[in-house]
Each structure stands twice: as structure tokens, then as C-alpha cells.
Design a protein around this motif. Structure first.
Motif, short mmCIF file in Angstrom:
data_model
loop_
_atom_site.label_atom_id
_atom_site.label_comp_id
_atom_site.label_asym_id
_atom_site.label_seq_id
_atom_site.Cartn_x
_atom_site.Cartn_y
_atom_site.Cartn_z
N ILE A 162 0.85 -1.27 -0.11
CA ILE A 162 -0.17 0.09 -0.16
C ILE A 162 0.76 1.15 -0.15
CG2 ILE A 162 -1.77 1.34 1.32
CD1 ILE A 162 -2.82 -1.41 2.39
N SER A 163 0.93 1.94 -1.12
CA SER A 163 1.50 3.05 -1.21
C SER A 163 0.95 4.41 -0.54
CB SER A 163 1.96 3.43 -2.59
OG SER A 163 2.62 4.51 -2.87
N HIS A 164 1.78 5.32 -0.08
CA HIS A 164 1.02 6.42 0.68
C HIS A 164 1.60 7.63 -0.07
CE1 HIS A 164 0.21 3.74 4.16
NE2 HIS A 164 1.20 3.60 3.95
N VAL A 165 2.14 7.53 -1.36
CA VAL A 165 2.34 8.76 -2.36
C VAL A 165 1.16 9.37 -2.59
CG1 VAL A 165 3.20 9.41 -4.33
CG2 VAL A 165 4.50 7.76 -2.90
N THR A 166 0.92 10.79 -2.50
CA THR A 166 -0.23 11.34 -2.86
C THR A 166 -0.48 11.46 -4.61
OG1 THR A 166 0.97 13.57 -2.67
CG2 THR A 166 -0.05 12.85 -0.79
N GLN A 167 -1.37 12.25 -4.82
CA GLN A 167 -1.66 12.44 -6.49
C GLN A 167 -2.21 11.13 -6.85
OE1 GLN A 167 2.10 14.28 -7.60
NE2 GLN A 167 0.66 15.46 -8.74
N ALA A 168 -3.09 10.40 -6.02
CA ALA A 168 -3.42 8.86 -6.16
C ALA A 168 -4.36 8.96 -7.54
CB ALA A 168 -4.23 8.31 -4.86
N ASP A 169 -5.00 10.03 -7.76
CA ASP A 169 -6.03 9.98 -8.89
C ASP A 169 -5.37 9.93 -10.02
OD1 ASP A 169 -4.97 12.43 -8.31
OD2 ASP A 169 -6.19 13.54 -9.46
N LYS A 170 -4.06 10.02 -10.21
CA LYS A 170 -3.32 9.74 -11.51
C LYS A 170 -2.62 8.50 -11.59
CE LYS A 170 -2.40 14.93 -11.61
NZ LYS A 170 -1.39 15.92 -11.64
N PHE A 171 -2.99 7.59 -10.76
CA PHE A 171 -2.16 6.41 -10.66
C PHE A 171 -3.24 5.18 -10.56
CE2 PHE A 171 -0.54 3.33 -7.29
CZ PHE A 171 -0.03 2.56 -8.14
N ASP A 172 -3.30 4.04 -11.30
CA ASP A 172 -4.26 3.15 -11.23
C ASP A 172 -3.94 2.09 -10.68
OD1 ASP A 172 -6.62 4.83 -11.92
OD2 ASP A 172 -6.32 4.66 -13.98
#
Length: 350
Positions: A162-172
Motif C-alpha cells: 500500500i503506497s502512501h504517495v499522494t496524487q493517487a487519482d493519476k495512478f491506477d
């Protein structure tokens, strides 16, 4: 030498050399020297670097090095190279701690993933439906809702990060492997339904990749597989019947919370199986958009999934004397004092 680790941690934090240098009160040129192993930071500077990068100082000296193999991103066109680098750095850091734990264990209790779908060729989407049901049967899952997909996949030898990096809407999603073990990456910023669909879709990519007819689009196939795996046709027919002129939003909400599939995905699934027409599905989506439900569905969200396997194995290794407390604290990224409290159940385990 710490150069590569410093560079990776800086990428994960999304900091330029200049920005990191400003946080630790040194020059950007010194950061460059550290990353190229042309100089070694003092203990004081190392502590500042660790604080600025949200890592423990032990991170810089960890011997295990992980290389991600067969990396497959599912990303939007707007996902920048910098974002992908941050995600990859975050994944590698977590995977390194997994591998460090695995290498300490004489006989690691998690088996390697070893599953073949046993179907020579998938020619149609109906074949994809059958493949999803076959996998459920092979794993003895029945047709009931799957309460925890992460637990299921990890029990089969698929590592979930589980990655905690933000901008998750650009990553599927991301699929790769480390030392031959498949990993699937989802985001902590996603809803539970999105996490589960991504996990099921990436499972589809993993087990169906070599058995698809050339006429089939792999992404379409794996989306269909994910829907069928999470919500088998028998389950949706029990809830909605064989054919409907319309579906009430509350029905979709109930199915969402039973099967862990979004309301929008339940509409899509209903149209795929011919329960409602494609035109009715389009009308429902239009209403969803007017209500603002395409961005945030109504009511309580489906709970996010969590992974506890890594922590469980660390505490098991402690109990069996395989792991020292200092090494366990390092792997869990907590202090030894916090570890003591957790072992004595004096603090809430998070």
C-alpha cells in the motif's frame, strides 16, 4: 555507501536537491556529493537527512537491495515521471523491508505464488467469466462475497504493498515482482472499492496474461475478470433478478457494501450480464453525474483494505526468537520503546 539510498528517499519525498539541502542547512552541491558517494555526511547531518526524508537512520545502511522486475503501471496520461518515481521509490523501500524479513527467516512461512488457470485459450468475454469462477472454485472460495482481498492474495503468495504517495487519482495500480514473487501496489488514498477492484484486476493480469486470444484487449478482459471475481453472476442475479427495466440507487448501495464493488461498477456489471440494457446503464450514469456521484458515491464508503501480514510476521519472528527487538523496530519503523509497548499491549496497535 549511502548515495543510492539517499537519492531514492529524496525521490520518494518529492524533494529537489535544493529543497532537501534547505531543510538540513547545507548546500545542494553537498547533497549531490552524498548521492554520488563523493562525500559522507556526518552523524549530525545524517540525522537531519533522516528527519527531512521521514526515514530512520538505519535505512541508509540497510544491506538488502531490491530491483523491481516486470513493472507494469496502470496510469493516466497526466501521471508525471516524477510521480511514478516517487511511487517506485516508496514500493522499493517497503519491498526491501519485506525481503530483509524473509531473508532472516530459516523457512519463510509464506509460500510463493504458483497458480496456472488451466485454460488453454480465452476467446470471448464469456470465457473470462468462466475463468473468474474457475479461480474461485480452485481456491475454494464459493460464490459468497470476499471480505478481505488483501488477506486472500497474500495467503496465496502475492505481496500487496500500500503506497502512501499522494496524487493517487493519476495512478491506477502497479504490478511487478521481486525475486520472482509477484507484487501488487494500491494506494492508501483510494476508497476501499477502488482498492479491491485494482487488486482483482491486477490478479487478472497475473493469471490470464498468457491465455488470451489476440482479438481480446487485455485491459478490457481484466476489468471484466475483476467484476466477475468480486461479484459473480449468481450473486448479482440473486439481488436483482434476471432482467430489470430499472435499478434503484439503494439497491446498488446494498450490493456495494456486500460485495465491495462500487455502485457505478455494479451498474456496469448489470449491463454486461444483460440485467439492464446498455441504454438504461447510460441513463443511470448520467443521473450519477448530475448528483455528483461519479466523484463521490452517496452514503458510507466501503472500508479501505489494510495489510497486516508484515507486522504479524515480525511479531511471530520475535516470539520464535528469530528476530531481535532492535531489528524488529527497524523493520516496523518504530522505536524500541514503542515496540515494547505494543508487545505488552500498552498502546493501541496501528
Amino acid at each position: 555507501m549511502i548515495g543510492e539510498r539517499l537519492k531514492r528517499a529524496r525521490a520518494a519525498a518529492g524533494l529537489s536537491m535544493q529543497a532537501l539541502a534547505g531543510q538540513v542547512s547545507i548546500s545542494a552541491n553537498m547533497i549531490k556529493k552524498y548521492e554520488h558517494n563523493a562525500s559522507m555526511p556526518s552523524s549530525g547531518v545524517l540525522l537531519k537527512l533522516a528527519t527531512a526524508l521521514s526515514v530512520r537512520t538505519e535505512y541508509f545502511f540497510r544491506p538488502t537491495q531490491v530491483t523491481l522486475g516486470q513493472v507494469e503501471y496502470r496510469k493516466k496520461a497526466s501521471a508525471s515521471k516524477g510521480l511514478l518515481k516517487k511511487i517506485e521509490s516508496d514500493v522499493i523501500e517497503q519491498a526491501e523491508r519485506w525481503l530483509a524479513l524473509k531473508n532472516i527467516w530459516p523457512n519463510f512461512p509464506i509460500k510463493l505464488f504458483d497458480y496456472q488457470i488451466g485454460i488453454p485459450k480465452l476467446n470471448t468475454l464469456d470465457d473470462v467469466e468462466k475463468a473468474a469462477i474457475k479461480l474461485r472454485n480452485d481456491w475454494q472460495l464459493g460464490m459468497n462475497p470476499l471480505p478481505n482481498l488483501i488477506d486472500l492474495l497474500e495467503s496465496k503468495g502475492i505481496l500487496v504493498i500500500i503506497s502512501h504517495v499522494t496524487q493517487a487519482d493519476k495512478f491506477d495500480g502497479l504490478q511487478a515482482n521481486i525475486s520472482g514473487q509477484p507484487i501488487i501496489v494500491v494506494s492508501s488514498h483510494w476508497s476501499g472499492c477502488r482498492q479491491r477492484f485494482t487488486l482483482a484486476r491486477e490478479l487478472g493480469h497475473l493469471v490470464l496474461h498468457n491465455v488470451l486470444d489476440e482479438s481480446l484487449d487485455e485491459e478490457t478482459v481484466c476489468n471484466r475478470f475483476a467484476s466477475a471475481f468480486l461479484l459473480p453472476d449468481i450473486g448479482i442475479h440473486q439481488h436483482l433478478g434476471e432482467q430489470r427495466a430499472n435499478i434503484d440507487p439503494k439497491e446498488l448501495y446494498f450490493m456495494k457494501h456486500e460485495f465491495g464493488l462500487s455502485m457505478a461498477a455494479c451498474v456496469y456489471r448489470s449491463a454486461d450480464l444483460g440485467i439492464i440494457s446498455k441504454e438504461k446503464a447510460r441513463q443511470i450514469y448520467i443521473q450519477f453525474s448530475k448528483n455528483g456521484w461519479r466523484k463521490q458515491e452517496p452514503g458510507q464508503p466501503y472500508p479501505q483494505e489494510q495489510t497486516q501480514l508484515f507486522e504479524q510476521l515480525v511479531f511471530r519472528a520475535l516470539a520464535e526468537g528469530i528476530l531481535s527487538e532492535s531489528k524488529a523496530a527497524e523493520l516496523l519503523q518504530i522505536s524500541v520503546m514503542t515496540l515494547h509497548k505494543q508487545r505488552q499491549m500498552l498502546a493501541e496497535v496501528v
